[in-house]
Design a protein around this motif. Structure first.
Motif, PDB file in Angstrom:
ATOM      1  N   PRO A  72      32.984  46.370  31.770  1.00  0.00           N
ATOM      2  CA  PRO A  72      34.038  46.711  32.836  1.00  0.00           C
ATOM      3  C   PRO A  72      34.534  48.113  32.436  1.00  0.00           C
ATOM      4  O   PRO A  72      34.634  48.629  31.066  1.00  0.00           O
ATOM      5  CB  PRO A  72      34.920  45.720  32.822  1.00  0.00           C
ATOM      6  CG  PRO A  72      34.984  45.201  31.447  1.00  0.00           C
ATOM      7  CD  PRO A  72      33.673  45.096  30.897  1.00  0.00           C
ATOM      8  N   VAL A  73      34.979  48.893  33.374  1.00  0.00           N
ATOM      9  CA  VAL A  73      35.644  49.944  33.325  1.00  0.00           C
ATOM     10  C   VAL A  73      37.105  49.938  33.788  1.00  0.00           C
ATOM     11  O   VAL A  73      37.960  50.925  33.816  1.00  0.00           O
ATOM     12  CB  VAL A  73      35.220  51.188  33.845  1.00  0.00           C
ATOM     13  CG1 VAL A  73      33.854  51.641  33.297  1.00  0.00           C
ATOM     14  CG2 VAL A  73      34.904  50.959  35.425  1.00  0.00           C
ATOM     15  N   ARG A  74      37.257  48.765  34.147  1.00  0.00           N
ATOM     16  CA  ARG A  74      38.782  48.484  34.692  1.00  0.00           C
ATOM     17  C   ARG A  74      39.096  46.994  34.596  1.00  0.00           C
ATOM     18  O   ARG A  74      37.935  46.144  34.420  1.00  0.00           O
ATOM     19  CB  ARG A  74      39.043  48.853  36.337  1.00  0.00           C
ATOM     20  CG  ARG A  74      38.174  48.288  37.336  1.00  0.00           C
ATOM     21  CD  ARG A  74      38.307  48.675  38.628  1.00  0.00           C
ATOM     22  NE  ARG A  74      37.702  50.129  38.759  1.00  0.00           N
ATOM     23  CZ  ARG A  74      36.712  50.582  38.923  1.00  0.00           C
ATOM     24  NH1 ARG A  74      35.741  49.829  38.602  1.00  0.00           N
ATOM     25  NH2 ARG A  74      36.357  51.839  38.870  1.00  0.00           N
ATOM     26  N   THR A  75      40.276  46.722  34.521  1.00  0.00           N
ATOM     27  CA  THR A  75      40.581  45.200  34.241  1.00  0.00           C
ATOM     28  C   THR A  75      41.210  44.435  35.554  1.00  0.00           C
ATOM     29  O   THR A  75      41.099  43.089  35.426  1.00  0.00           O
ATOM     30  CB  THR A  75      41.472  45.068  33.222  1.00  0.00           C
ATOM     31  OG1 THR A  75      43.044  45.750  33.654  1.00  0.00           O
ATOM     32  CG2 THR A  75      41.080  45.699  31.994  1.00  0.00           C
ATOM     33  N   GLU A  76      41.204  45.080  36.339  1.00  0.00           N
ATOM     34  CA  GLU A  76      41.740  44.519  37.695  1.00  0.00           C
ATOM     35  C   GLU A  76      41.077  45.095  39.156  1.00  0.00           C
ATOM     36  O   GLU A  76      41.029  46.579  39.019  1.00  0.00           O
ATOM     37  CB  GLU A  76      42.957  44.297  38.122  1.00  0.00           C
ATOM     38  CG  GLU A  76      43.971  45.705  38.010  1.00  0.00           C
ATOM     39  CD  GLU A  76      45.421  45.394  38.217  1.00  0.00           C
ATOM     40  OE1 GLU A  76      45.909  44.485  37.949  1.00  0.00           O
ATOM     41  OE2 GLU A  76      46.138  46.280  38.845  1.00  0.00           O
ATOM     42  N   VAL A  77      40.981  44.655  40.161  1.00  0.00           N
ATOM     43  CA  VAL A  77      40.393  45.076  41.360  1.00  0.00           C
ATOM     44  C   VAL A  77      41.352  44.377  42.506  1.00  0.00           C
ATOM     45  O   VAL A  77      41.732  43.157  42.634  1.00  0.00           O
ATOM     46  CB  VAL A  77      38.857  44.702  41.524  1.00  0.00           C
ATOM     47  CG1 VAL A  77      38.040  45.357  40.489  1.00  0.00           C
ATOM     48  CG2 VAL A  77      38.672  43.121  41.736  1.00  0.00           C
ATOM     49  N   GLY A  78      41.620  45.490  43.810  1.00  0.00           N
ATOM     50  CA  GLY A  78      42.172  45.220  44.696  1.00  0.00           C
ATOM     51  C   GLY A  78      41.138  44.073  45.753  1.00  0.00           C
ATOM     52  O   GLY A  78      39.740  44.329  45.578  1.00  0.00           O
ATOM     53  N   VAL A  79      41.836  43.326  46.307  1.00  0.00           N
ATOM     54  CA  VAL A  79      41.026  42.480  47.241  1.00  0.00           C
ATOM     55  C   VAL A  79      41.462  42.291  48.647  1.00  0.00           C
ATOM     56  O   VAL A  79      42.812  42.276  48.733  1.00  0.00           O
ATOM     57  CB  VAL A  79      40.977  40.961  46.678  1.00  0.00           C
ATOM     58  CG1 VAL A  79      40.272  39.785  47.330  1.00  0.00           C
ATOM     59  CG2 VAL A  79      40.538  40.882  45.147  1.00  0.00           C
ATOM     60  N   ASN A  80      40.344  42.514  49.480  1.00  0.00           N
ATOM     61  CA  ASN A  80      40.947  41.817  50.778  1.00  0.00           C
ATOM     62  C   ASN A  80      40.851  40.615  51.285  1.00  0.00           C
ATOM     63  O   ASN A  80      40.225  39.754  50.846  1.00  0.00           O
ATOM     64  CB  ASN A  80      40.051  42.822  52.027  1.00  0.00           C
ATOM     65  CG  ASN A  80      38.463  42.151  51.911  1.00  0.00           C
ATOM     66  OD1 ASN A  80      37.533  42.796  51.235  1.00  0.00           O
ATOM     67  ND2 ASN A  80      38.141  41.149  52.631  1.00  0.00           N
ATOM     68  N   ALA A  81      41.570  40.335  52.280  1.00  0.00           N
ATOM     69  CA  ALA A  81      41.714  38.953  53.141  1.00  0.00           C
ATOM     70  C   ALA A  81      40.669  38.955  54.056  1.00  0.00           C
ATOM     71  O   ALA A  81      39.950  40.079  54.407  1.00  0.00           O
ATOM     72  CB  ALA A  81      43.247  38.846  53.829  1.00  0.00           C
ATOM     73  N   THR A  82      40.011  37.605  54.275  1.00  0.00           N
ATOM     74  CA  THR A  82      38.994  37.634  54.948  1.00  0.00           C
ATOM     75  C   THR A  82      39.211  36.668  56.293  1.00  0.00           C
ATOM     76  O   THR A  82      39.692  35.609  56.063  1.00  0.00           O
ATOM     77  CB  THR A  82      37.677  37.157  54.441  1.00  0.00           C
ATOM     78  OG1 THR A  82      37.384  37.900  53.150  1.00  0.00           O
ATOM     79  CG2 THR A  82      36.417  36.912  55.385  1.00  0.00           C
ATOM     80  N   LEU A  83      39.172  37.104  57.521  1.00  0.00           N
ATOM     81  CA  LEU A  83      39.530  36.478  58.616  1.00  0.00           C
ATOM     82  C   LEU A  83      38.338  36.116  59.625  1.00  0.00           C
ATOM     83  O   LEU A  83      37.625  37.081  60.110  1.00  0.00           O
ATOM     84  CB  LEU A  83      40.612  37.479  59.526  1.00  0.00           C
ATOM     85  CG  LEU A  83      40.937  36.912  61.044  1.00  0.00           C
ATOM     86  CD1 LEU A  83      42.033  35.535  60.466  1.00  0.00           C
ATOM     87  CD2 LEU A  83      41.661  37.753  61.572  1.00  0.00           C
ATOM     88  N   PRO A  84      37.970  34.912  59.588  1.00  0.00           N
ATOM     89  CA  PRO A  84      36.809  34.459  60.216  1.00  0.00           C
ATOM     90  C   PRO A  84      37.041  34.622  61.879  1.00  0.00           C
ATOM     91  O   PRO A  84      38.128  35.083  62.177  1.00  0.00           O
ATOM     92  CB  PRO A  84      36.800  32.938  60.066  1.00  0.00           C
ATOM     93  CG  PRO A  84      37.491  32.723  58.865  1.00  0.00           C
ATOM     94  CD  PRO A  84      38.563  33.661  58.745  1.00  0.00           C
TER      95      PRO A  84
END
Length: 331
Positions: A72-84
């Motif tokens: 890895p080159v980073r330790t965290e990632v941003g995440v989106n919510a998923t709306l069905p």
């Protein structure tokens, strides 16, 4: 490293996990959990995929459980919510399951629904998420070029980060992108199926058919293979999941963490759509983020009791074991 088939079958656990809400027609997610010398891995190609697709997914699982993934080159990632593709009255409850996500990916063009349904869903998502949230829509290739132009003309005023796979073919994506530019509609186009389900995933970039690419670990054959494709495309990338368990999501985090550049939140929060998982503490975002440490912990925490409780029936288990046999033969 390709293990012997008998060794894979010995460590294969077939599970069937109920969904909280229907998602792309799926009400229960089936997956095969494999315990390799380097930890748990997941193999879960959708049932309609052919054996060649399934073999690529198996390559990804073997990389995680038997091989090594890039550092890895980073330790965290941003995440989106998923709306069905839910009704507007359900939007707030679905989004409440995602802690601190600043981006919402919204399913549109669902079979049996129309554009008014999509507009109502996106409008409500904007109200719930607030004016500063990033909204992206995903049509899974269901629109024609004309349908996409009509839909995006109505949806663009709500503020879209991009439209994911609005049309099915690369030619249609390229035509749509040119027409959007001519009409002054600032809606970037993202390619998903045109990358992960194509024999030539670089064609999107060659034909200027997308502004960015959406990549999934398993369909592309693993973290290393996905990184090569992103580098060859030369376009910004978003990492997404394939409705994975927490083990599969950990592989997605590994890819997102290894990308040299990551400017967008990733679609790795879909454990929130499952009503059960193979770990006690599902890999869902906290404050809108996932860390490599939590991903590693999830892979190490597969619960044998859950593998038993959610074990697929005998017929489905045999179906998956037969499929694993065919996929292994193709590697």
């Amino acid at each position: 490293m390709i293990p012997e088939l008998a060794d894979l079958l010995e460590v294969a656990h077939v599970v069937r996990l109920p969904m909280r809400v229907r998602f792309r027609g799926v009400t229960a997610r089936e997956a095969v959990l494999l315990r390799g010398p380097r930890g748990w891995a997941e193999w879960a190609p959708f049932p309609e995929y052919d054996d060649a697709d399934a073999a690529r997914w198996l390559s990804s699982a073997l990389e995680l459980g038997w091989g090594e993934v890039p550092a890895p080159v980073r330790t965290e990632v941003g995440v989106n919510a998923t709306l069905p593709a839910v009704g507007p009255e359900q939007v707030e409850a679905v989004l409440a399951r995602y802690d601190g996500c600043r981006t919402v990916k919204i399913k549109v063009a669902e079979r049996g629904q129309d554009l008014d349904d999509d507009v109502a869903r996106v409008t409500e998502a904007r109200r719930v998420a607030g004016p500063g949230a990033r909204l992206r829509v995903d049509a899974n290739g269901a629109w024609s070029v004309d349908d996409a132009l009509t839909a995006l003309t109505r949806l663009a005023p709500l503020g879209l980060e991009y439209a994911e796979q609005p049309c099915a073919s690369v030619e249609e994506l390229a035509q749509l992108r040119r027409t959007l530019a001519r009409r002054g509609l600032d809606v970037p186009v993202a390619a998903d199926e045109s990358i992960r389900r194509s024999d030539d995933p670089l064609r999107v970039a060659r034909e200027h058919a997308a502004d960015l690419v959406v990549v999934k670990v398993a369909p592309l054959g693993g973290v290393a293979a996905a990184l090569r494709i992103v580098a060859a495309c030369g376009l910004p990338a978003v990492v997404s999941s394939a409705l994975d368990t927490s083990v599969g999501l950990a592989a997605g985090v590994a890819l997102a963490a290894a990308l040299p550049q990551l400017d967008h939140d990733c679609g790795l929060g879909t454990a929130a759509l499952l009503d059960a998982d193979v770990v006690r503490d599902p890999l869902v975002p906290l404050a809108g983020r996932l860390t490599t440490a939590r991903a590693a912990a999830a892979r190490a925490a597969v619960d044998p009791a859950r593998l038993t409780a959610y074990r697929a029936g005998a017929e489905r288990e045999q179906w998956w074991r037969d499929r694993l046999t065919r996929a292994h033969a193709l590697l």
